[in-house]
Design an enzyme around this catalytic site. Sequence first.
Site, PDB file in Angstrom:
ATOM      1  CD  GLU A  85      -6.832   5.522   2.901  1.00  0.00           C
ATOM      2  OE1 GLU A  85      -6.572   5.898   1.751  1.00  0.00           O
ATOM      3  OE2 GLU A  85      -5.961   5.044   3.642  1.00  0.00           O
ATOM      4  CG  ASP A  90      -2.190   0.770   1.008  1.00  0.00           C
ATOM      5  OD1 ASP A  90      -3.237   0.460   1.608  1.00  0.00           O
ATOM      6  OD2 ASP A  90      -2.133   1.739   0.219  1.00  0.00           O
TER       7      ASP A  90
HETATM    8  C1  GLC Z   1      -4.371   4.268   0.004  1.00  0.00           C
HETATM    9  C2  GLC Z   1      -5.273   3.070   0.250  1.00  0.00           C
HETATM   10  C3  GLC Z   1      -5.324   2.096  -0.899  1.00  0.00           C
HETATM   11  C4  GLC Z   1      -5.094   2.821  -2.206  1.00  0.00           C
HETATM   12  C5  GLC Z   1      -3.684   3.385  -2.183  1.00  0.00           C
HETATM   13  C6  GLC Z   1      -3.389   4.205  -3.445  1.00  0.00           C
HETATM   14  O1  GLC Z   1      -3.747   4.641   1.181  1.00  0.00           O
HETATM   15  O2  GLC Z   1      -5.039   2.320   1.434  1.00  0.00           O
HETATM   16  O3  GLC Z   1      -6.617   1.461  -0.873  1.00  0.00           O
HETATM   17  O4  GLC Z   1      -5.246   1.928  -3.299  1.00  0.00           O
HETATM   18  O5  GLC Z   1      -3.432   4.177  -1.041  1.00  0.00           O
HETATM   19  O6  GLC Z   1      -4.175   5.355  -3.475  1.00  0.00           O
END
Ligand code: GLC
Length: 626
Positions: A512, A307
């Site tokens: 988030e 991530d």
């Molecule tokens: C974010 C998320 C993830 C996403 C990534 C790219 O923090 O946790 O779901 O795909 O970063 O944006």
Amino acid sequence: MGKASVYAIGVVLLICSIAVGNAEYVLYKDPKRSIPSRIKDLMSRMTLEEKIGQMTQIDRTVASREVMKKYGIGSVLSGGGSVPAPQASPEAWINMVNDFQRGSLSTRLGIPMVYGIDAVHGNNNVYKATIFPHNVGLGATRDPDLVKRIGAATARETRATGINYAFAPCIAVCRDPRWGRCYESYSEDPNVVREMTEIISGLQGEVPAKYKGVPYLAGQQNVAACAKHYVGDGGTTKGINENNTAVSRHDLLAIHMAGYSPSIIKGVSTVMVSYSSWNGIKMHANRDLITGVLKGYLRFRGFVISDWEGIDRITSPPKANYTFSIMAGITAGIDMIMVPYNYTDFINGLHTLVKNKFIPMSRIDDAVQRILRVKFSMGLFEHPLADNSMAKYLGHPEHRELAREAVRKSLVLLKNGKYADKPLLPLPKTATKILVAGTHANNIGNQCGGWTIEWQGKTGNITTGTTILTAIKNTVDKKTDVVFNESPDSSFVKSNKFSYAIVVVGEPPYAETFGDSLNLTLPAEGLKTISMVCASVKCAVVLVTGRPVVIEPHLPVMDALVAAWLPGTEGQGVADVLFGDYGFSGKLPRTWFKTVDQLPMNVGDRHYDPLFPFEFGLTTKAVKAN
Ligand code: GLC
């Protein structure tokens, strides 16, 4: 013939033979050869630096043609809200992506890069894209075929911007609505999540029997998908984002792992690792679950991506020891690192670890083989550049109709009181004067929620679509006077003698951690509007929320209650059902609690005392057009 002439002819022949030799056959560039043989040939030509470059993903804000060429970067992404310009056109997106790609194609081996974006409910960063209901609403439809069609439409709208990789679907099994990402989860029930992996067959295309279990892309109108976040993201304590999931191995596998095996069988190209921990072990450092279970037992053949700054957060505070983070993440089995900014730190750090034999070359080769397998299966070497031919699909009317269908099927009718022994819903289209009230009635940004145009979403008129108010006006009889007042007081309501009222309220957009909530109460303004309106006139309340919220104390004053979740741009779907053009059919994908101190509480729990149980949903029949 003089000596000089013979010599000159000899030189010419030598140059020609060299020229012919340089045009020699390059196996990995031959689409007629098998993918394994192309991978083997390309790997044999790559240096360690080129391999590490492929394992690096950077954000578009630090990318350029020069950076792509110099470092051989394997992938670029748009983080949430990272756009080439506000309200950028599809053509502007395509030009940006192609520019980075030309940098990649100009490298020694010309390995094309893959561009990723969070197309999680449509191509939602992009202005004028069709925004579909978030996953919690799709879970309420219980319609895998619908979700597959949404995947295909989302792929077309993603390709419309020249992008070939979507960080979707989120197959989290959210077990606590206090989690700020619960709306990204289809359901608390692993079986519903398992069924909804059908979206992968839409995003990537239906995998033919002989390709089951390996990364697959049907064609250039499809995109590589990403099952996320592996594993247990939806099971953290009190729903605290990125926190610890304290469950038995049995429950981890039976509940949170549910979507991964079907995703792999459907050919999912990538899997993204969760920020969360399992029983105290950071998932980004969990070799047993990534290499042992996902790559070993489940035989996942695509690539595993971290991530955003995911390996940084292995330590607390983040990046306290980045060399350790790189070592832990790569050794665990992560193949591509979403750095996304300080890519030289990652590249140099990994290079040092390999050179000093802390990380074996076999691990690097496993990662790069997986990345190349996905790129070859995508046809990326044959079609590295986008053209404008797909631009017409952005916000396409057929996609908006599909989103409208999804909205209709996602609505869950929780209460439908009777008047003169007739249920309030469906509402009559013909009335003297009706009131539409509430913060979410005339607000596209509020009805789309997070991950829309901006990472956190945004209230207001942020993109094109149909608000619920507009939808109501479109639907009622011309003679019906529709009055909108976002937050009326009781004297306004009483003095106008409305036939009935529709109150549309909910949560503000969030994403988030910003969505984590321990109290799950509706904003005071919404509660005030419910009480002001419903105390004085028959009222149907439409909740626009990412999850169940505290509603029991306010239920008695409501005559009807509809959960609309986060419907997206096509608010017409709400009016279609409110006024009986279609019946209510949605079923709760999540338990609706009475009070937050009951949480976590999920279907199947021994102590189960919900306000509305999992699977609940009243139904109505479509009203024949009179
Ligand atoms: C974010 C998320 C993830 C996403 C990534 C790219 O923090 O946790 O779901 O795909 O970063 O944006």
